[in-house]
Design a protein around this motif. Structure first.
Motif, short mmCIF file in Angstrom:
data_model
loop_
_atom_site.label_atom_id
_atom_site.label_comp_id
_atom_site.label_asym_id
_atom_site.label_seq_id
_atom_site.Cartn_x
_atom_site.Cartn_y
_atom_site.Cartn_z
N VAL A 308 0.47 -2.44 1.99
CA VAL A 308 -0.07 -3.44 1.08
C VAL A 308 -1.25 -3.28 0.80
O VAL A 308 -1.79 -4.15 0.13
N SER A 309 -2.06 -2.38 0.79
CA SER A 309 -3.36 -1.97 0.37
C SER A 309 -3.43 -2.03 -0.93
O SER A 309 -2.66 -1.82 -1.61
N GLY A 310 -4.36 -3.08 -1.71
CA GLY A 310 -4.85 -2.98 -2.94
C GLY A 310 -4.00 -4.17 -3.75
O GLY A 310 -4.20 -4.60 -4.69
N ALA A 311 -2.93 -4.73 -2.90
CA ALA A 311 -2.07 -5.73 -3.51
C ALA A 311 -2.85 -7.20 -3.25
O ALA A 311 -3.52 -7.45 -2.06
N SER A 353 -2.77 12.79 5.78
CA SER A 353 -1.42 12.55 5.04
C SER A 353 -0.48 11.66 5.78
O SER A 353 0.26 10.85 5.27
N ILE A 354 -0.45 12.03 7.11
CA ILE A 354 0.47 11.28 8.00
C ILE A 354 -0.07 9.90 8.16
O ILE A 354 0.77 8.97 8.21
N ALA A 358 -2.13 4.62 3.00
CA ALA A 358 -2.53 3.32 2.02
C ALA A 358 -3.18 3.94 0.50
O ALA A 358 -3.09 2.83 -0.32
N GLU A 359 -3.42 4.89 0.44
CA GLU A 359 -3.99 5.42 -0.98
C GLU A 359 -3.16 5.06 -1.84
O GLU A 359 -3.51 4.71 -3.11
#
Length: 439
Positions: A308-311, A353-354, A358-359
């Motif tokens: 949920v990063s950025g939310a 990548s793994i 979150a990006e």
């Protein structure tokens, strides 16, 4: 004094009357239109509305969706006030296609457990031994509570890959018995550790608490009230016909969105109560050992990144491998559903990548937040990729767990192997996958 003249009311009196009425009658005198609020549908798709009618900027919303599409999102759906206001360019095709949702299944299991709880069939702090057949499992395993299974604090030895991979071939004879054979490495309730078999065991317990097959209870109580037919999805089973709890649910994005919209609506759908708001509050409240996890729902808030990063901090989510998600944002009355194959950008190679997923969500929600026009939504700021930690492979693989499936070693359930396990004959490997194929 109000002075009536030839025109009826003086200008100053008219102004006064207008001010009084605007204060006394809510909504009178507003220049902005009242936001649309769509009705929930039992059909395969939900009502649509323009972004402007629900307080969103169409250009910014389209920018967010285009960003997601460039990042391997095969489907994207954005809802506000129950209205579908934005969708990916291929959604007309992908919206009804069954998709592997992986660990989204865990949140669905939580919802079904909540329905059993609402009906008084089980208590969240009951020990699972109250529902297991007599003699099944030892005393320590039987003392684990339903809440501990829901919060991933069962204490069971974890090995995510070793627990998951055999399900692809469906060679496991009985996933519930395998869970009961897995040793407890922590006192139950003391430690958070992500565990697949714990959720399989939860399904087994719910099935016995409600007195019918988990799959039929789920269909009657959750899916059918939402207009989701049994033929619309597939949920895999082991060779003893136990439904997998941790994964292997295949469902269309359109139907997955209904689950998110149901959670946003605090458990009501088309005038029918499906799940109690009380359970939803518990499911979306931080658990004691992991404040980023409720009852198998991932939560936002300080320090909570994936998924949920950025939310906004009140966001909660269902999340599956590779970016299968439904995000629910109560403060904005928004649901976002997407499916796809990873898609995050990293500067740290394959490990990044793994592990640093979150990006993608952070940058998507940064754009989406800017599309909201009727509420001030803080900018989460640019994404900063954290370093990749040195990983201990212990929680991911275990030779003992793998061998236990075959009835070999200390992690096997007594008298259980790939040929015989319990009183009923075992289905052949792959047979449940074959059952799911179109005829």
């Amino acid at each position: 004094m109000i002075r009536l003249g030839r025109a009826g009311v003086s200008f100053s009196s008219a102004v006064l009357i207008t001010v009084v009425l605007c204060l006394a009658v809510p909504g009178l005198g507003r220049s902005e239109p009242v936001a649309v609020n769509c009705a929930q549908s039992l059909g395969p798709s939900q009502s649509t509305a323009t972004p402007e009618s629900v307080g969103m900027d169409a250009a910014k919303l389209n920018e967010a969706i285009a960003f997601a599409f460039r990042r391997n999102r095969s489907s994207v759906q954005v809802f506000r006030h129950n209205c579908l206001v934005g969708a990916g360019v291929d959604n007309a095709i992908t919206g009804d296609e069954r998709w592997a949702l992986w660990s989204v299944a865990k949140s669905v299991v939580s919802m079904i457990t909540g329905i059993a709880y609402d009906e008084g069939r089980l208590g969240l702090d009951d020990s699972i031994g109250q529902y297991l057949p007599a003699g099944l499992g030892d005393e320590a395993h039987r003392a684990v509570t339903i809440r501990q299974l829901l919060t991933e604090t069962s204490g069971l030895r974890s090995a995510t890959v070793s627990e998951s991979a055999p399900g692809v071939a469906q060679i496991e004879p009985n996933i519930a018995l395998q869970a009961l054979a897995t040793p407890l490495v922590y006192p139950p309730g003391s430690t958070y550790e992500y565990n697949q078999r714990a959720v399989d065991l939860l399904v087994y317990v719910v099935e016995r608490a409600v007195g019918e097959k988990f799959s039929s209870f789920a269909q009657r109580k959750l899916f059918e009230p939402l207009g989701i037919a049994e033929s619309d999805y597939y949920w895999a089973r082991d060779r003893s016909q136990n439904t997998y709890g941790f994964s292997f649910i295949f469902m269309s994005p359109n139907d997955l969105s209904k689950l998110g919209l149901l959670m946003l609506a605090e458990g009501s759908w088309a005038g029918q109560r499906v799940l109690s708001s009380s359970y939803i509050r518990q499911a979306t409240t931080p658990s004691e050992r992991n404040h980023c996890l409720g009852l198998l729902f991932w939560l936002g808030g300080p320090g909570c990144k994936e998924p949920v990063s950025g939310a906004p901090p009140d966001t909660f989510a269902m999340a599956g491998l590779g970016g299968q998600n439904t995000f629910v944002i109560p403060s904005l009355d928004i649901v976002v559903t997407w499916t796809g194959v990873f898609g995050n950008v990293t500067g740290l190679g394959l490990p990044g990548s793994i592990q640093n997923g979150a990006e993608l969500t952070h940058n998507f929600f940064r754009i989406l937040s800017a599309s909201i026009t009727d509420v001030a939504v803080p900018d989460p700021g640019p994404y900063t990729e954290p370093p990749v930690p040195a990983e201990d492979l212990g929680p991911f693989t275990s030779l003992e767990i793998t061998l236990g499936i075959f009835g070999i070693g200390p992690y096997s359930y007594p008298g259980c192997d790939v040929f015989h396990c319990g009183p009923e004959p075992l289905a052949p490997p792959f047979s449940d996958w074959l059952r799911s194929l179109p005829r």
